[in-house]
Structures are given as structure tokens and as C-alpha cells.
Design an enzyme around this catalytic site. Structure first.
Site, mmCIF file in Angstrom:
data_model
loop_
_atom_site.group_PDB
_atom_site.id
_atom_site.type_symbol
_atom_site.label_atom_id
_atom_site.label_comp_id
_atom_site.label_asym_id
_atom_site.label_seq_id
_atom_site.Cartn_x
_atom_site.Cartn_y
_atom_site.Cartn_z
ATOM 1 N N ARG A 60 36.957 10.295 -41.951
ATOM 2 C CA ARG A 60 37.389 8.916 -42.240
ATOM 3 C C ARG A 60 36.724 8.354 -43.488
ATOM 4 O O ARG A 60 37.258 7.446 -44.117
ATOM 5 C CB ARG A 60 37.191 8.026 -41.014
ATOM 6 C CG ARG A 60 38.182 8.387 -39.898
ATOM 7 C CD ARG A 60 37.995 7.554 -38.654
ATOM 8 N NE ARG A 60 36.687 7.660 -38.059
ATOM 9 C CZ ARG A 60 36.325 8.556 -37.136
ATOM 10 N NH1 ARG A 60 37.200 9.428 -36.695
ATOM 11 N NH2 ARG A 60 35.111 8.566 -36.649
ATOM 12 N N GLU A 97 23.101 13.797 -31.220
ATOM 13 C CA GLU A 97 22.596 13.585 -29.859
ATOM 14 C C GLU A 97 22.826 14.807 -28.984
ATOM 15 O O GLU A 97 22.151 15.008 -27.997
ATOM 16 C CB GLU A 97 23.243 12.337 -29.231
ATOM 17 C CG GLU A 97 24.743 12.446 -29.060
ATOM 18 C CD GLU A 97 25.355 11.167 -28.545
ATOM 19 O OE1 GLU A 97 25.742 11.157 -27.366
ATOM 20 O OE2 GLU A 97 25.459 10.206 -29.316
#
Length: 172
Positions: A60, A97
């Protein structure tokens, strides 16, 4: 224009408990898309950022970065995930993460000393933006700022970034 009204909330994506801010609805609105690109370029101009290149991260960041580069009269450089670029690359690994990822840029894309603005759709924890900033610094370019459409303030991604101007158009 109220950009938040053009950004769709999708609960429990990509996993339960996450509220995903979806920009595809903003992208599909011609007036909203034009407004977003114009506003981001205007805010960069207002703080007088000198920019040689805009870097956008896959994917994006490509969508928003390239038209902002056009508006500012700068070049656009894509930063891609590992193995997507065909020529010699500079690479940086960074922690997610759930594991480790790698970002790459062509070795001949940036001239050391160039002034670079990093643009992406969203800053959350700041990991991707921080890694891209380190990649820019590794190439000995000058990072002049960041531009984001959305900033998730509670996740405090901003605190992981270098001390340069940070523009965000919408905050949650």
C-alpha cells in the site's frame, strides 16, 4: 473532507480482537483518493521538506507513495519483501510480532546523500517504518520524514522512529 468516513473498519481481522482499518474503500472513492494524495503532498510542502525520493513499502505504500512523489516532483523507490527485486539489493531484517521479515531495495535505487521521505498507508507498531528508516540510513541517505494516511496512536509506533517530521492524516 472526513477521511475516517471513507475508511472501513473490519473487526476480528486478521485475527480475533484486531480492528482492521481498511483503506480499499478510500481508494475506490475518486474524490477521497485525490483529496488524500493532495493533502499528504500539501502537508509535506507546508513543512518545507526537501525530497529527492519517496520510498513506499510493499504494497500500500506503493499506492500512496508514487502519486505523492509525482506531486512533489520526486522519484519513487519501491521497498519490497525479500526475493521480489531482480537486481542486487540492500536488505534489512526486522522483527514482527510473529517472526522475522526482510525488506529490500535495489542497490542502485538511491544515491548516498539523497533526501528521502517514507510514505505508507498506516503506522501501527512502527516496525516496518523503522526498518525502512534503517535501510535508508544504511545507504547513507538523509531521512527527512514520514507520511502516513492512518496512525494508530495507542500502538505508539511513532516512538520507534527517528526524530524527523511525521505526518499522519487520520488518527485513531
Amino acid at each position: 473532507m472526513d477521511l475516517k468516513s471513507l475508511i472501513r473498519d473490519i473487526p476480528d481481522f486478521p485475527k480475533p480482537g484486531i480492528l482492521f482499518r481498511d483503506v480499499t474503500t478510500l481508494l475506490s472513492d475518486p474524490v477521497g483518493l485525490r483529496y488524500t494524495i493532495d493533502l499528504l503532498a500539501q502537508k509535506c510542502s507546508e513543512i518545507e521538506l526537501e525530497v529527492d525520493y519517496i520510498i513506499g513499502m510493499e504494497s500500500r505504500g506503493f499506492i500512496f507513495g508514487a502519486p505523492v512523489a509525482y506531486k512533489l516532483g520526486a522519484g519513487f523507490i519501491p521497498v519490497r519483501k525479500k526475493g521480489k527485486l531482480p537486481a542486487a539489493v540492500h536488505a534489512i531484517e526486522y522483527q514482527l510480532e510473529y517472526g522475522i521479515d526482510t525488506l529490500e531495495v535495489h542497490q542502485d535505487a538511491l544515491v548516498p546523500g539523497s533526501k528521502v521521505l517514507i510514505v505508507d498507508d498506516l503506522i501501527a507498531t512502527g516496525g516496518t517504518a523503522e526498518a525502512t528508516a534503517k535501510l535508508v540510513q544504511k545507504i547513507e541517505c538523509e531521512l527527512v520524514g514520514f507520511g502516513f494516511i492512518i496512525e494508530l496512536r495507542d500502538l505508539q509506533g511513532r516512538k520507534h522512529l527517528p526524530d524527523v517530521p511525521i505526518i499522519s492524516l487520520v488518527e485513531y
